[in-house]
Design an enzyme around this catalytic site. Structure first.
Site, mmCIF file in Angstrom:
data_model
loop_
_atom_site.group_PDB
_atom_site.id
_atom_site.type_symbol
_atom_site.label_atom_id
_atom_site.label_comp_id
_atom_site.label_asym_id
_atom_site.label_seq_id
_atom_site.Cartn_x
_atom_site.Cartn_y
_atom_site.Cartn_z
ATOM 1 N N HIS A 153 -7.788 9.967 3.968
ATOM 2 C CA HIS A 153 -7.302 9.007 4.964
ATOM 3 C C HIS A 153 -7.560 9.491 6.394
ATOM 4 C CE1 HIS A 153 -4.951 7.854 1.380
ATOM 5 N NE2 HIS A 153 -5.087 6.638 1.867
ATOM 6 N N GLY A 154 -7.663 8.537 7.305
ATOM 7 C CA GLY A 154 -7.748 8.866 8.722
ATOM 8 C C GLY A 154 -9.172 8.983 9.241
ATOM 9 N N ASP A 197 0.847 -1.193 0.000
ATOM 10 C CA ASP A 197 0.000 0.000 0.000
ATOM 11 C C ASP A 197 0.889 1.252 0.000
ATOM 12 O OD1 ASP A 197 -2.483 1.263 0.201
ATOM 13 O OD2 ASP A 197 -2.492 1.227 2.387
ATOM 14 N N HIS A 198 0.603 2.192 -0.896
ATOM 15 C CA HIS A 198 1.331 3.466 -0.945
ATOM 16 C C HIS A 198 2.847 3.307 -1.049
ATOM 17 C CE1 HIS A 198 -2.228 5.949 -0.303
ATOM 18 N NE2 HIS A 198 -2.620 5.063 0.588
ATOM 19 N N SER A 212 -8.460 2.666 8.985
ATOM 20 C CA SER A 212 -8.862 3.347 10.232
ATOM 21 C C SER A 212 -9.962 2.600 10.990
ATOM 22 C CB SER A 212 -9.326 4.773 9.928
ATOM 23 O OG SER A 212 -8.271 5.510 9.366
ATOM 24 N N GLU A 216 -2.090 6.066 -8.543
ATOM 25 C CA GLU A 216 -3.111 7.010 -8.057
ATOM 26 C C GLU A 216 -2.987 8.329 -8.809
ATOM 27 O OE1 GLU A 216 -3.756 7.342 -3.738
ATOM 28 O OE2 GLU A 216 -3.806 9.511 -3.959
ATOM 29 N N ALA A 221 -11.476 5.017 2.770
ATOM 30 C CA ALA A 221 -12.911 4.702 2.723
ATOM 31 C C ALA A 221 -13.485 4.217 4.047
ATOM 32 C CB ALA A 221 -13.155 3.667 1.622
HETATM 33 O O1 G3H Z 1 -3.224 4.739 3.736
HETATM 34 C C1 G3H Z 1 -2.356 4.362 4.493
HETATM 35 C C2 G3H Z 1 -2.572 3.482 5.635
HETATM 36 O O2 G3H Z 1 -3.567 3.950 6.482
HETATM 37 C C3 G3H Z 1 -1.276 3.083 6.260
HETATM 38 O O3 G3H Z 1 -0.894 3.769 7.394
HETATM 39 O O4 G3H Z 1 1.638 3.838 7.328
HETATM 40 O O5 G3H Z 1 0.401 4.097 9.478
HETATM 41 O O6 G3H Z 1 0.514 1.889 8.319
HETATM 42 P P1 G3H Z 1 0.488 3.395 8.167
HETATM 43 P P1 13P Z 2 -8.807 4.872 5.890
HETATM 44 O O1 13P Z 2 -7.914 5.747 6.701
HETATM 45 O O2 13P Z 2 -10.054 5.569 5.501
HETATM 46 O O3 13P Z 2 -9.082 3.547 6.524
HETATM 47 O O4 13P Z 2 -8.024 4.571 4.498
HETATM 48 C C1 13P Z 2 -7.158 3.490 4.372
HETATM 49 C C2 13P Z 2 -6.380 3.515 3.110
HETATM 50 O O5 13P Z 2 -6.692 4.168 2.133
HETATM 51 C C3 13P Z 2 -5.175 2.677 3.067
HETATM 52 O O6 13P Z 2 -4.500 2.798 1.867
HETATM 53 ZN ZN ZN Z 3 -4.603 4.794 1.042
#
Ligand code: G3H
Ligand code: 13P
Ligand code: ZN
Length: 315
Positions: free
Chosen positions: A184-185, A87-88, A263, A139, A218
């Site tokens: 996010h968040g 992810d990311h 989240s 993205e 989401a």
């Molecule tokens: O969108 C990103 C996720 O919520 C990941 O967050 O780097 O704190 O694991 P994190």
């Molecule tokens: P949320 O913070 O809405 O759960 O998003 C998670 C997300 O996009 C992880 O890549």
């Molecule tokens: Zn994300």
């Protein structure tokens, strides 16, 4: 090492299934043994395909060997349709590394870079991934909010449908994350009037009708969990997530094939830990508060699978 050796499936396979049968595959973020087992248990109990999302910071926290050791220990079978996704990803090197240790797919998040840089880098990682049967998400547009410990943006820019078409044609990317009003968040909206921009999503779909789309940011941020956290000593104010009905619409009536949730699982985990420690002050065995936290995450995944994703019984 490739993902097939761990019984993991191709992320693309979950997209084909989701697109054809009008549901979305959940991408749930994991960061330890409890969340990994919770997500896989929820998938198994509901017969749902699932994508385990690992951020770079989660991978750093667990370490490659520990993460892949747990994945190995979960004894995943190819017909369970469980994929492992970075992810990311913030660099080509980090995406290549994930593919090499056994991830099914990666996201190269160059959404804040110049479009030409995003196109060149994405096309490069697409070539690398496809040669190894892995797939790539990119993205376009900017989601406001905190994306990661290393990524912060307070600007909000929706995805431009024309740029989306140009980008997909130029890169051959397998899926595209779009910015249509999520973030996010736990602090996504200031008022319930703020809605997702399905009009923009429609335009994007018309330009790239066969590309699986992805929705980040989401989480619905259930009020009862925030209340539980605050009741047992937490301090979270002015939280607001995305409407459940809007998410359900996105999952079942659009080309969005993957929806990311982190989240909501964090809230479930934290509420359970806080409640257990507050109501049973004598305990000091971590298993006594981690087991309820694991179960809360599993319950949250099952709830979301049934109410938003409609991915239950879709294997
Ligand atoms: O969108 C990103 C996720 O919520 C990941 O967050 O780097 O704190 O694991 P994190
Ligand atoms: P949320 O913070 O809405 O759960 O998003 C998670 C997300 O996009 C992880 O890549
Ligand atoms: Zn994300």
């Amino acid at each position: 090492m490739q993902y097939q050796k761990f019984g993991l499936c191709a992320t693309k396979q979950t997209f084909e299934n989701a697109m054809r049968r009008h549901f979305a595959t959940p991408a749930f973020n994991a960061y330890n043994m409890e969340t990994l087992t919770a997500i896989v248990s929820a998938a198994r109990l509901t017969h749902s395909p699932v994508i385990i999302a690992i951020s770079e910071s989660a991978l750093k926290y667990m370490g490659d060997d520990m993460l892949m050791g747990i994945i190995d220990g979960l004894k995943i079978k190819p017909d369970e349709q469980i994929a492992l996704h970075l992810d990311h990803g913030s660099s080509i090197e980090s995406c290549m590394h994930a593919i090499n240790i056994g991830f099914s797919s990666v996201m190269l998040d160059f959404s804040k870079r110049d479009i030409d840089e995003n196109i060149t880098a994405t096309a490069n990682i697409v070539r690398y991934a496809h040669a190894r049967d892995a797939s790539v998400e990119a993205e376009l547009g900017i989601l406001s909010g905190i994306e990661d410990e290393t990524t912060f943006s307070n600007e909000s820019a929706y995805t431009d449908p024309n740029v989306a078409k140009q980008f997909v044609d130029a890169t051959g990317v397998d899926s595209l994350a779009v910015a249509i009003g999520t973030s996010h968040g736990a602090y996504k909206r200031k008022s319930a009037d703020e809605k997702l921009r399905f009009d923009i999503l429609d335009d994007i779909q018309n330009k790239i009708p066969t590309t699986p789309l992805v929705l980040h940011g989401a989480s619905s941020i259930p009020e009862n969990l925030v209340a539980e956290i605050n009741k047992y000593g937490g301090k979270m104010q002015n939280t607001m997530g995305i409407d459940i009905e809007q998410l359900e619409f996105a999952a079942t009536k659009t080309n969005i094939c993957k929806i990311n949730i982190d989240s909501d699982l964090r809230l479930g985990f934290t509420a359970a830990v806080r409640k257990t420690l507050a109501t049973e002050p004598g305990i000091f065995n971590p298993r006594e508060y981690l087991a309820p936290a694991r179960d809360a995450v599993c319950d949250m995944c099952i709830f979301l699978i049934r109410t938003i994703f409609h991915s239950n019984n879709k294997i």
